[in-house]
Structures are given as C-alpha cells and as structure tokens.
Design a protein around this motif. Structure first.
Motif, mmCIF file in Angstrom:
data_model
loop_
_atom_site.group_PDB
_atom_site.id
_atom_site.type_symbol
_atom_site.label_atom_id
_atom_site.label_comp_id
_atom_site.label_asym_id
_atom_site.label_seq_id
_atom_site.Cartn_x
_atom_site.Cartn_y
_atom_site.Cartn_z
ATOM 1 N N GLU A 125 48.230 40.025 36.290
ATOM 2 C CA GLU A 125 47.926 39.167 35.053
ATOM 3 C C GLU A 125 47.544 37.818 35.673
ATOM 4 O OE1 GLU A 125 46.280 37.868 31.628
ATOM 5 O OE2 GLU A 125 46.705 39.968 32.305
ATOM 6 N N GLU A 126 48.467 37.304 36.535
ATOM 7 C CA GLU A 126 48.562 35.752 37.080
ATOM 8 C C GLU A 126 47.060 35.756 37.779
ATOM 9 O OE1 GLU A 126 49.711 32.093 37.448
ATOM 10 O OE2 GLU A 126 50.769 33.918 36.281
ATOM 11 N N ARG A 128 44.156 37.203 37.020
ATOM 12 C CA ARG A 128 43.232 36.943 35.911
ATOM 13 C C ARG A 128 43.333 35.628 35.133
ATOM 14 N NH1 ARG A 128 44.303 42.545 35.413
ATOM 15 N NH2 ARG A 128 46.057 42.515 33.916
ATOM 16 N N LYS A 129 44.518 35.046 35.147
ATOM 17 C CA LYS A 129 44.744 33.982 34.601
ATOM 18 C C LYS A 129 44.017 32.613 35.559
ATOM 19 C CE LYS A 129 48.372 30.705 32.815
ATOM 20 N NZ LYS A 129 49.804 30.296 32.778
ATOM 21 N N SER A 165 42.454 41.245 29.975
ATOM 22 C CA SER A 165 43.816 40.567 29.706
ATOM 23 C C SER A 165 44.179 40.928 28.530
ATOM 24 C CB SER A 165 43.890 39.183 29.808
ATOM 25 O OG SER A 165 43.458 38.877 31.341
#
Length: 768
Positions: A125-126, A128-129, A165
């Motif tokens: 997820e990091e 994608r962030k 996400s």
C-alpha cells in the motif's frame, strides 16, 4: 513519415535513428488495437525511457530524450500483455531538434509520470500511496505544458491507483476529472476506459443505476473503435449490474452479446465466466433448460482446460437447475460429482455449499434422514470457513427437515439459530423466509398468536427485499391463522391482499390456492354464488399448471355449490368431470368426496337406487384410501374420517329407506371399524387396512359397474400417458407436443363417454 506495422503478441519491432549529442527526440507510437510498450535505448543498448501508460490498446505512447552522446539510438516497440493476439500501431517522430525549454519540461513530466507508474506496480500500500504523490507532482507539469491528453491520463492513472487501494470515492473523483478533460481532447478510447472505471466505482458504491449509465456510455465508444475485448468487458459488467437490479432479461441479453465477442476473440476464461453468469440469469428468468445448456457448455470448457475449481461450482449450479424442473435424481448425481471435484482440490467452502444442496434435494424427495446427515456434514465446514450465509441456509434446511418429519419443536430450534446469522449477513429475503417458516411451525403447533407475530415480522423483510411471492405467501398464511381463529372477515382481508402479489409474481399455484380458500369461507357462510366466482377463477389456473388433483377437487366443489343453488345439470356435469380426473390420475381421497356428492345428487333427484350405487362406491374407495389418508397430518386425517362417517351414515339411511337392512348394518359396522382403525393408527406406524371389507353390489349395480368399467380403463390409460409426459414447463410440453395432444384427446374422449353414459343412467332410473 510514420511507419505502420502489425504486431503479434510476444513480438517486438526495433528501429534505429542517428542522433547528435544534445539533440532532442520525441517519438510517438499510436496504438490501434494492441497495447505496446515504447522503449528508447542509447548506443550501448541501455534503456533510457520506457513508456507504458494506462491507455491500453488505443491511443498514443510517447517517449522523449535529449541525446547524451552522438551515435545510433534504437526505438523498440514491444507487444504488451493482453488478450488480443495481434493489432496495428504506427510509429512517428514527433520532434527532432535542438532542445527548447518546453522540451526539458516535457522530459521532467514524463520522468515523473513513468516513475509513478513503476511505483504503482510495486507491492504494498505504501508504494501505491507514493505513486499517487508522484502523479500529483506530474499533473501541474502537464498542465503547464498544455498537454491535456497526458493531464487526463495522469488523472485516469490516479483513479486506477486509488481504486486498487480501495478508495472508491477518491477514485470516482479522479475519473470524473479525467473524463471532463478527455471530452475536450475528444479521445474516445480513453473516454471509454474512464467511463468503465466510473461504472466499477458506482457499482462498488451500490449506485447501480449510475453504473448502468456509465457502462452504457462506454459501450458505443468501444463499438466505434472496434475494441471487442473492451466491448465484451462492458457487456459483462452491464449484465452483472442489471442482474443486481433485478433486470434479468436485460442481463441475459448483455451476457449473450458478450459471449459472442469472447468466443470470437478466443478468450476462453472470459467465456467460461459469462456462460456461468448467463446460466444464472436464465435460471432467474425461469428458463431452466437454457440455464442448464449454459452450465453444460461451461462444464465442457472447464474439463477441457482442467479447471477443477470452477467444475465443482458449475456441477452444483447444474444440479440446482435440473432440480427445479423436477429431475431430482439427476440433480443428486450432479451434486455428488460436484462434491467429489471439490474434495479433490480441497475447496471446503464449495464442498459445504454442495453438502447443503444434497441435504435440500434429499429432503425434497422425502429422504429426511439422508437430508439430516448431509446438513450435519455441511455445518462444521461452513463454521470453519466462516461462511455465515450458507451456515444459516443449512440451519434453515435442518429446520425444514424436522418440520417435515413432524418434529416441530426441533424445527423451531434450528429456525431460531438461522435467524441471527441471516440478520448479521443482511440477507433480508432469507430472514423473511425463516420468519415465515417459524410462523407456519407455530401455527401447526396451535400457537396462533406466536404464528401471527412471526408472520408479521416476515412481512416488512419481504417487502424490503421486493419479494412479492414471499409477501403473498405470508399474507396468505396470516389469513389462515385468522380463519382458524374464526375471524373469517379478517382472513378475507389478508387473502385479498395476497392475491395481486401472487398474480404479479406469476405464482399460479399459490393464487389458485388462495382463491379456493376465499371460496371456502363463502361456502361455509352459505354464500355459494360468491364461492362459485372464486372457484371458477381458480380452475383455469390449475388447468394451466397441469395440476389435475387440484382441478378435480375444484370441480367437485363447483358441483357441490351448483347443487346447493339448484343447478342440477351443471352440478352433474362438474361431478362427472371430477370423477373422470380422479380415476384417470388415481386420486382416491378426492374420489371419495366426488362419489359422495353423486350419491347426494341422485338422492335429491329421487333416484335412490342410483344414489345407493354411488354411495357403495364411495364407501369401498374410502376403505382403500386410508393408506393415503394416513400420510396426511392428524387434522386432515380427522377431517377425512368425519367425511367418511357422514357418507356411511347417509348411505345406511338410504339403504334403510329401501328396506335393505342387512346392507345398512354392514355399512354401520364398517363405520365403527374405520373409527377404530383411525384411533389405532394415531399410535402406530401408518399403513393400509389389511384386507379391507367392501360392500357387494346387487345385479343392477353390477350391470352399471360393468358398463362403466371399460371407460374407467380408458381414463386410467390416458392419465398414465399424461403422467409420463413432461408437463411442468412450456418447453418440456413442446418436446412431446404430438404425444401430449393425443393423450389429451384420449382423456377428453373418455370424459365425454363417461358423461354420456352417466347422463343416460341418471335419466333411466325411475323417480320415487
């Protein structure tokens, strides 16, 4: 001049260009039905730029550089990972010059854009962030350059990253911004892609109608482009959402169109999924044969591809479909095949669902103990896999099995366990069904107030689920409770509410049953004319369903009311039609009633000898009908005994008036034996009367019986033939249409012959 090429999946084209150090180059590959990756390599073969944006198989891929040395640079065009096996692209040099300030800005924007793309595809997820943050940095650079197309692609990419996400509303906002820009640049391919993304978000946010609108706007753009893959995806999505909205025919139409495109593209994985969806849509539409065809086609593809996971699920679906058309044994075979496939691959969730299906199927064919065994095997698997919805379904199934076995208290326990699970999963339809079952169990136990409470809890759930059939059934059940409580006017109010719902749900069987209940109330209150109106509405529904048992019982009731209203000829005609049906289809319980009515009709017509003939037949048939009567619930058995006793006493009185005392005594003795048998049967396993006594016929009665017997044989033959032929669906009837028409003709001919003979008998007997 641009170069246009066709590229096969897995292939690559390489072009060379000589550059001087410091020279600016911008290359554009216009994709025309194939997704390509555009790479720029330096003279040493090192990749300087890799361009692969979100625009799929249509639109431009752009890459720029400023040569850091003089030499031969290479442009490599590689076919990306996609379904379509080939497509065309054109390659052109957009700019070749000394660099200008905007060229440096473009390279900076491209670097950010491509960096964000690489971050997006890194796990976690990091990543994608971080991708979103870098896309945000690229966005103002494109805006400053005035490159509206890449501004839109950046917003589209941000939407897809947000979607990955799980940030649905954020994704929708980016898609809407992208669409506004794409309308300005008039790029149909990217517009279609963006609309498809919006459709997915609306779907996930449960705004189904807006999802339909978005997919519906995307589809014509894809058709104009000739993008078959995207069209098929959109059509599948339209089918899925229309199915969720209850628009089953629209769903089936969309799935059918998608299927043709997937087959043309050779996309077997998508074809399999669509066949499954189309099968379920046809199933919901009631077209079980088309549904079964879809599942069988899917099964062939799954076996050819070795897709064991899908094979088990398809076999389970196939089992449900054939079970719905009455092929219970075939359904069990499919379920057992599904179970073996699921166990082989260790799919415990699907195994539990199939065990539940087996339990349901065995319960339907009366194998209660086997049903309980399969339900008990399903429960621990459902609990282990956390499938609360199927667990609730199995608990409900256990309740129904015990209910059908007469163990109402156990049934209540399982229904009570199912309810909180259904409530927790938000399955309002299932919760409503379980409250309906609870109410029926309480009603059978004589707990009328608890029954009403359960039915009234079911109603709002069924209304919220839009289940008109279930709502109609519950209103009908509430009417039953009030009727049993002696509140007939209240019962009529609920029956009247049930009727339009049963009609709108095309539930002819339930509608006919409710009409008969209303008629019964008017009958009991002496309002025979009103009763006739409702019986005559029920009759065509029963005929359309091929429900001969109910048709015969209704004709018997109509005849009885005609008799009370003085319509003697109409009464006799209806009794004769009913008699023909009960004999053709072996319905002894109804035959006893019809013969009793014929006895009463002949007595009223001052034909005592003919009345005695019918009365003897009624008593004799009732002796053999006990085997069926003892399969009914206790209240129905009592009702049968009461009616039999009335018939026996009526016959005994007739015999006495004709001075046939010994026969009258025999009838009265049989009445005592019937009562004793009933009292014994309530404490012992049900069974037929051993060597039941029958009343003998005198010479005149034997002659009449000999005249009727050949017609009885014709009726039984016609009934057997019709029973052999499929009559449960129009499709099934059409498959044996010629045989069916011939059997009906034979039945009608036999009914006419019986009517003619019995009218002759009625006219030939002297009146007293």
């Amino acid at each position: 001049m641009p170069v246009e090429r066709e590229l096969q999946k897995g292939q690559a084209d390489v072009f060379e260009i000589d550059l001087d150090a410091g020279e600016f180059l911008r290359v554009i590959a216009d994709q025309k039905g194939i997704d390509v990756v555009l790479l720029l390599l330096d003279p040493n073969g090192e990749t300087l730029i890799q361009s692969d944006s979100v625009n799929g198989a249509w639109g431009p891929e752009s890459a720029s550089l400023i040569a850091n040395t003089s030499g031969t640079f290479r442009v490599r065009v590689v076919a990306g990972d996609q379904v379509m096996p080939s497509g065309r692209y054109s390659l052109r040099i957009a700019d070749l010059r000394k660099p200008m300030p905007e060229d440096v800005a473009r390279i900076a924007a491209e670097r950010k854009f491509f960096q964000a793309g690489r971050l997006w595809f890194q796990p976690g997820e990091e990543s994608r962030k971080n991708a979103i943050e870098v896309y945000r940095e690229a966005l103002p650079l494109w805006q400053k350059l005035g490159d509206r197309y890449y501004e839109a692609l950046t917003l589209l990419s941000m939407g897809e990253v947000s979607e990955d996400s799980g940030k649905k509303r954020g994704a929708l906002d980016y898609y809407m911004q992208a669409l506004a820009v794409l309308h300005e640049v008039n790029d149909q391919a990217a517009q279609a892609q963006t609309l498809e993304g919006m459709g997915r978000m609306y779907e996930d946010l449960a705004d189904k109608q807006k999802a339909v609108d978005a997919y519906g706007q995307s589809l014509p753009l894809e058709r104009e482009l000739g993008d078959r893959v995207a069209q098929a995806q959109d059509l599948d999505a339209l089918g899925r959402v229309n199915d969720d909205l209850g628009e089953k025919q629209k769903a089936a139409d969309a799935f059918t169109e998608a299927l043709a495109l997937e087959r043309a593209a050779g996309d077997h994985a998508a074809e399999l999924q669509t066949l499954d969806s189309l099968g379920h849509a046809y199933d919901d539409l009631g077209d079980k044969h088309k549904a079964a065809d879809c599942f069988r086609e899917a099964l062939l593809l799954e076996r050819a591809s070795g897709d064991s996971a899908m094979e088990g699920q398809t076999l389970d679906s196939l089992g449900h479909t054939v079970e719905d058309v009455g092929e219970k044994i075939k359904a069990l075979e499919y379920y057992r095949e599904a179970l073996a496939a699921e166990r082989e691959i260790g799919d415990r969730g699907s195994e539990a669902e199939t065990l539940d299906s087996l339990g349901h199927a065995y319960n339907d064919i009366g194998e209660r103990e086997l049903a309980l065994d399969y339900y008990r095997q399903a429960l621990p698997l459902e609990r282990a896999t956390g499938n609360r919805q199927t667990e609730a379904q199995t608990l409900d199934g256990l309740g129904h099995a015990y209910d059908d076995m007469g163990e109402k208290q156990k049934a209540l326990i399982y229904y009570g366990q199912a309810l909180p699970l259904e409530r927790a999963s938000g399955d309002r339809a299932a919760e409503g069904d379980t409250f309906e079952s609870l109410g029926q169990a309480y009603f059978d136990l004589g707990e009328k107030q608890k029954a009403l409470e359960s039915f009234n809890q079911a109603l709002p759930l069924e209304r919220a689920a839009g289940d008109h059939s279930a709502e109609g059934q519950t209103l009908d059940s509430i009417g039953d409770v009030y009727d049993d409580l002696g509140k007939q006017q209240k019962a009529l109010e609920f029956y009247a509410q049930a009727l339009p719902l049963e009609h709108s749900a095309a539930d002819g069987s339930a509608e006919a049953a409710t009409l008969k209940k209303i008629a019964g109330i008017y009958d009991d209150s002496g309002e025979q004319q009103k009763a006739l109106g409702y019986y005559n509405q029920a009759l065509p529904l029963q005929r359309a369903l091929g429900d001969r048992a109910s048709e015969a019982a209704t004709l018997d009731k109509i005849g009885g009311d005609d008799e009370e209203l003085g319509k003697k000829q109409d009464a006799l005609d209806n009794f004769i039609q009913a008699l023909a049906l009960v004999r053709a289809f072996s319905l002894p319980l109804t035959e006893v009633s019809v013969l009793g009515h014929l006895m009463n009709h002949s007595k009223r017509a001052n034909h005592p000898a003919l009345a005695i003939f019918w009365g003897k037949q009624a008593v004799n048939v009732s002796q053999y009908a006990w085997a069926q009567a003892l399969k009914l619930d206790i209240e129905a058995q009592k009702s049968f005994l009461e009616n039999e006793t009335v018939t026996q006493r009526y016959l005994a009185d007739l015999l006495i008036t004709q001075s046939r005392i010994s026969e009258a005594n025999q009838v009265l003795e049989m009445a005592k034996e019937a009562k004793a048998h009933f009292e014994h049967a309530t404490h012992a396993p049900p069974g037929a009367v051993a060597n039941p006594a029958v009343l003998g016929l005198d010479a005149n009665e034997t002659k009449m019986q000999d005249e009727i017997e050949p017609i009885n044989g014709q009726l039984v033959a016609a009934g057997n033939e019709l029973g052999r032929l499929p009559v449960n669906t129009p499709e099934a009837r059409s498959q044996a249409e010629d045989e069916h028409v011939e059997a009906l003709r034979q039945l009608e001919s036999s009914i006419f012959a019986l009517r003619t003979l019995l009218h002759q008998l009625d006219d030939s007997f002297p009146q007293e």
